[in-house]
Scaffold this motif. Structure first.
Motif, mmCIF file in Angstrom:
data_model
loop_
_atom_site.group_PDB
_atom_site.id
_atom_site.type_symbol
_atom_site.label_atom_id
_atom_site.label_comp_id
_atom_site.label_asym_id
_atom_site.label_seq_id
_atom_site.Cartn_x
_atom_site.Cartn_y
_atom_site.Cartn_z
ATOM 1 N N GLY A 219 1.068 -8.667 2.040
ATOM 2 C CA GLY A 219 2.822 -8.159 1.283
ATOM 3 C C GLY A 219 2.752 -9.401 1.045
ATOM 4 N N GLY A 220 3.608 -10.474 2.461
ATOM 5 C CA GLY A 220 4.608 -10.727 2.604
ATOM 6 C C GLY A 220 3.740 -12.032 2.800
ATOM 7 N N PRO A 221 4.597 -12.812 3.045
ATOM 8 C CA PRO A 221 4.089 -14.849 2.165
ATOM 9 C C PRO A 221 3.370 -14.459 4.110
ATOM 10 N N GLU A 222 3.989 -14.578 5.177
ATOM 11 C CA GLU A 222 3.001 -15.021 6.452
ATOM 12 C C GLU A 222 2.046 -13.913 6.499
ATOM 13 N N PRO B 237 1.094 -0.880 -0.502
ATOM 14 C CA PRO B 237 0.188 -0.160 0.342
ATOM 15 C C PRO B 237 1.047 1.075 0.480
ATOM 16 N N ALA B 238 2.274 1.534 0.090
ATOM 17 C CA ALA B 238 2.479 2.121 0.689
ATOM 18 C C ALA B 238 3.526 2.756 -0.856
ATOM 19 N N ARG B 239 3.283 2.100 -1.335
ATOM 20 C CA ARG B 239 3.837 2.354 -3.036
ATOM 21 C C ARG B 239 3.084 3.588 -4.185
ATOM 22 N N TRP B 240 3.708 3.813 -4.641
ATOM 23 C CA TRP B 240 2.784 5.190 -5.235
ATOM 24 C C TRP B 240 1.388 4.204 -6.439
ATOM 25 N N PHE B 241 2.245 3.635 -7.516
ATOM 26 C CA PHE B 241 1.713 2.515 -7.763
ATOM 27 C C PHE B 241 0.470 1.980 -7.320
ATOM 28 N N PHE B 242 0.210 1.323 -6.491
ATOM 29 C CA PHE B 242 -1.367 0.875 -5.016
ATOM 30 C C PHE B 242 -1.823 2.162 -4.783
#
Length: 352
Positions: free
Chosen positions: A113-116, A84-89
């Motif tokens: 985000g991460g696998p867990e 969510p922190a990335r510009w694209f998202f």
């Protein structure tokens, strides 16, 4: 049992109709059929009538599970986002939220985000998530995750990529890559490097479309793609900087570089400037996205309408809740991309 009048034997009764049977006869998805039978306010009157006619024709009796799925609307849409922190998202979410708000629907964000984090979300999904629809933002859904989403009995929509299983809105990544590469080739570049990014679950069916565009464009121009000119790095500016350093370390460096995205491209430009090289006089750089920083850095790029992808996905959600999406998954909606010429590309060896 029913009596067979010719043989005198009693025949086994036909299997009771299921919600899938009703949906198929009415020409809608099972989720829409469930909502129509539950008088969901977002289902169009004509669709509701068609589903009820199909149910009556089939003598359908709602099962407890179907009754649960047809429960009252929540007015909420779950949005699954890996970064969510990335510009694209962030841009996708902005467009999506605007469309959902116009349809009087609330957005509920879940980070996967991460696998867990992702595994925990999908493990708890059926018990904890009561929503009217789910939007997946630009990541590939594994088979087991697909089954968990299906257990919700709601419509699933994808934004920011293509997925064969769900209605989706995205761009043609291969086409965007060709626009970038064809521009460099048109300028006269023949030794063109590419900084690709690691595949961390990007959407099928073309997760490496920009890399395939690099190869295809060179091949079409009669240039054999050299493996040493393709480097793969983690996403982002630091990855782009490292990738550019690797390309500069070659015995014969490229005269131009196509970066997977603008943030990677900006990292590449930083390395060039720290090395005392001029952009574009010594080496041209092009990216994809039209990130806001691309305009500030005067970066040539291929723009994609990210916020519009989110908005269109939100409109698909609203259409599904009105019963306007049929059982057959509609083809992916691909929005156009365009070349944006700025100051980081020029013919090879162009004077200052």
């Amino acid at each position: 049992m029913t009596e067979d009048t010719q043989s005198g034997r009693r025949a086994a009764p036909a299997s009771p109709a299921t919600l899938d049977d009703v949906a198929r006869r009415a020409g809608v998805s099972p989720a829409t059929a469930s909502r129509a039978l539950g008088d969901h306010p977002h289902v169009a009157v004509a669709t509701r009538a068609r589903v009820r006619e199909a149910a009556e024709a089939l003598d359908y009796v709602a099962s407890p599970e179907a009754t649960r799925l047809a429960g009252g609307p929540t007015g909420r849409v779950a949005v699954l986002v890996p970064h969510p922190a990335r510009w694209f998202f962030g841009e996708l979410i902005e467009g999506l939220e605007a469309a959902l708000r116009a349809a009087d629907l609330d957005l509920v964000l879940f980070r996967v985000g991460g696998p867990e984090e992702r595994a925990a979300f999908f493990d708890r999904l059926p018990a904890r998530r009561k929503v009217d629809a789910v939007v997946v933002l630009a990541f590939a859904v594994a088979e087991d995750e697909h089954d968990r989403l299906a257990s919700l009995g709601v419509d699933i929509v994808v934004a920011g990529g293509r997925a064969a299983s769900y209605p989706s809105v995205g761009v043609d990544d291969h086409g965007a890559g060709r626009q970038a590469m064809d521009h460099l080739i048109h300028l006269g570049h023949r030794r063109i490097g590419m900084i690709a990014v690691e595949n961390t679950g990007r959407l099928a069916p073309d997760p490496d479309g920009r890399t395939s565009a690099w190869r295809a464009a060179l091949g079409d121009a009669g240039i054999a793609p050299a493996d040493e000119l393709l480097v793969t790095v983690p996403w982002g500016g630091e990855g782009g900087a490292d990738g550019m350093a690797r390309l500069l370390g070659l015995r014969t460096p490229p005269t131009a570089v196509f970066a997977h995205d603008d943030e990677t491209a900006l990292g590449a430009v930083r390395t060039l400037r720290r090395a005392g090289l001029r952009v574009p006089e010594d080496l041209s750089v092009i990216g994809v996205d039209d990130h806001p920083l691309a305009a500030l850095a005067d970066l040539t790029t291929v723009a994609q309408p990210v916020r519009e992808q989110g908005r269109r996905a939100g409109e698909l959600v609203a259409a599904g809740l009105r019963g306007e999406l049929r059982e057959r998954v509609p083809p992916a909606e691909l929005l156009p991309t365009r070349l944006v010429l700025r100051r980081t590309t020029s013919p090879p060896g162009a004077p200052r």
